[in-house]
Each structure stands twice: as C-alpha cells, then as structure tokens.
Write an enzyme that holds these catalytic residues in place. Structure first.
Site, PDB file in Angstrom:
ATOM      1  N   GLU A  63      14.742 -11.168 -69.687  1.00  0.00           N
ATOM      2  CA  GLU A  63      15.176 -10.225 -68.913  1.00  0.00           C
ATOM      3  C   GLU A  63      16.223  -9.796 -70.537  1.00  0.00           C
ATOM      4  O   GLU A  63      16.596 -10.525 -70.476  1.00  0.00           O
ATOM      5  CB  GLU A  63      15.602  -9.570 -68.021  1.00  0.00           C
ATOM      6  N   GLU A 119      16.085  -6.013 -55.505  1.00  0.00           N
ATOM      7  CA  GLU A 119      17.587  -7.143 -56.564  1.00  0.00           C
ATOM      8  C   GLU A 119      19.203  -6.494 -55.769  1.00  0.00           C
ATOM      9  O   GLU A 119      19.779  -6.163 -57.432  1.00  0.00           O
ATOM     10  CB  GLU A 119      17.086  -7.323 -57.508  1.00  0.00           C
TER      11      GLU A 119
END
Length: 267
Positions: A148, A248
């Site tokens: 990421e 998240e």
C-alpha cells in the site's frame, strides 16, 4: 459489497480473541488485522488460539498485515531494513501459518521507512528480494501479497506515498517472483496526499486487490469528512472490483455492517 472490519483499529477495549465475535455480531462476514502479536514469530499456540477464535466466530480473515515493527513508535514495516532480515523471514513463516489456519488469502507487506544508514538503492533491492520471497511463499498456499501507499504527512520517511510508486514496485516484483502481487488502495492515504480516490481506482483498477476506507480528515467513518464515497463505490463497480473493502476507520465499532454499506453508497 464485501466489507471486512479492521479489528486492530476497532474494539480496542475488547481482548483480541473476542474481537472476531464482536465483528460478527455487528453483521460483518470478514475481519482484517494488523500483525496482532508483539513479536514477529509468536508461539504456535498463540497463532492457533487466534485462528480458532476467528473460525469460531464464523468470519473470514480477509487481510493480514505482516509484522511492521513498532507501529506506535513510528515503524512502518521491515522489508527494506538490512538488520531486520532474520525477523522478516521468521515472521513470513508465522504469517503463512496463520493464513493457512484461517483461510486468509491476502497478506499486506509494509515497505518500511527510509533507513538513513543505507543508500536508497540498497534498501530498495533488499525490499524487492523480500517482497519476491513473500509473494512466492503466499502463492504456495493460494494467497497473494499486497503493498500500500501511505501518506507523507503522517509518514514523512516512508518512500511509497503515491500509487505510481507502488505500481512500479508491483511490476518489478511480479517480474522478479513470477507470483501474484497487488496494490492495496487506501482511500484515506490518497486523500491525505490531495489525490482523488475515485480517479485512482479508475486508473489502477487492474492492480488493486484490496481497498481500505476511512474519511478525511480524521480517519472517521464515511460521511464524516470530504471524501465522496458514492463516487468511490461507483468507480469500484466500474472496475468490476470483487475483493474486500476494509473498514479501517475510527468509530466503526459503533456502526453495523448494514449502516456502513449505506454510508459507502451515499456519502
């Protein structure tokens, strides 16, 4: 819409082994988790206990982070750190064990902050070798690795802060390992960098294997900030994305899965 609740950021007042059941009670079919142990290679019994708790709750483990160092102290992975090679391989074995026991098929590998004692080239080559090894090990159990991009505001020494940087790395690892590796697209980090998440999804859709959502600023629930989540959802549909969307964000434990689906579609 396949949502997975991050139980490292949610339910912090609940013991780790009880969080999968709490997520299931809120309607989630899946969870994701940062490396949940304080060391890279915990006792096998600890891994087995967590795997049992996940299975007993009836949820899937959609995403597992590899060991990232001391996140609270600012560490963001160990892939590119020469002194952490032993820890990396020990953790990879442990993570594969947990993934096998839970059916997890996505492993998130944080790259690591820049090591000022080493040249960028040496750090990048080490990270490439580690990622290739992780991709091959994951492939052996039918899983794959994702990388990421974070943001340079909160992570000023992290080298992967744009989707283009991750895309270039993914292509190199695919060529070096022959195994599947993809992009974890976190819309919060994109917004922190002043990027439009929907546009990034349209551009890199083929490479995206997992999505994470939180609003900006504040990392709150969808609708609490400036991200246009209806456009994000539309871009995912246009890209025919079938993976999990990881929730998240702060405050997510206060909402059910159904409520979050509504916020994703309308915010």
């Amino acid at each position: 819409m396949r949502l997975s609740l991050n139980v490292s950021l949610s339910y912090n007042d609940v013991p780790l082994l009880e969080r999968p059941r709490a997520a299931a009670a809120a309607g989630f079919e899946a969870i994701e988790i940062w490396w949940p142990f304080s060391c890279p290679d915990p006792p096998r019994d600890d891994i087995a206990a967590l795997a049992s708790a996940i299975r007993s709750a009836g949820v899937k483990l959609a995403l597992l982070n590899l060991y990232g160092g001391n996140l609270g102290a600012g560490d963001r992975g160990i892939l590119s750190h020469p002194r952490s090679t032993e820890h990396f391989y020990a953790n990879l074995s442990a993570a594969i064990r947990l993934a096998e026991q839970t059916g997890c098929r996505t492993l998130n590998a944080l790259y690591g902050n820049r090591n000022m004692d080493k040249t960028e080239g040496a750090s990048d080559e080490l990270a490439l070798r580690h990622l290739a090894a992780a991709a091959r090990a994951a492939a052996d159990i039918g899983a794959f690795v994702v990388v990421e991009s974070l943001n340079s505001v909160e992570c000023p020494t992290y080298p992967l802060v744009t989707p283009d940087a991750v895309a270039a790395l993914v292509q190199r690892v695919r060529g070096a390992s022959g195994a599947e590796i993809g992009y974890l697209c976190d819309v919060y980090h994109l917004a922190c960098m002043g990027l439009d998440p929907a546009s990034i999804i349209r551009k890199f859709g083929e490479m995206i294997r997992h999505i994470q959502v939180a609003d900006f600023p504040g990392r709150g629930i969808p609708g609490s900030g400036s991200i246009r989540f209806a456009e994000v959802t539309a871009a995912l549909k246009a890209a025919e994305f079938t993976g999990f969307i990881g929730v998240e964000c702060r405050g997510s434990e206060q909402l059910s899965r159904q409520a979050l689906v509504g916020l994703m579609s309308l915010a």
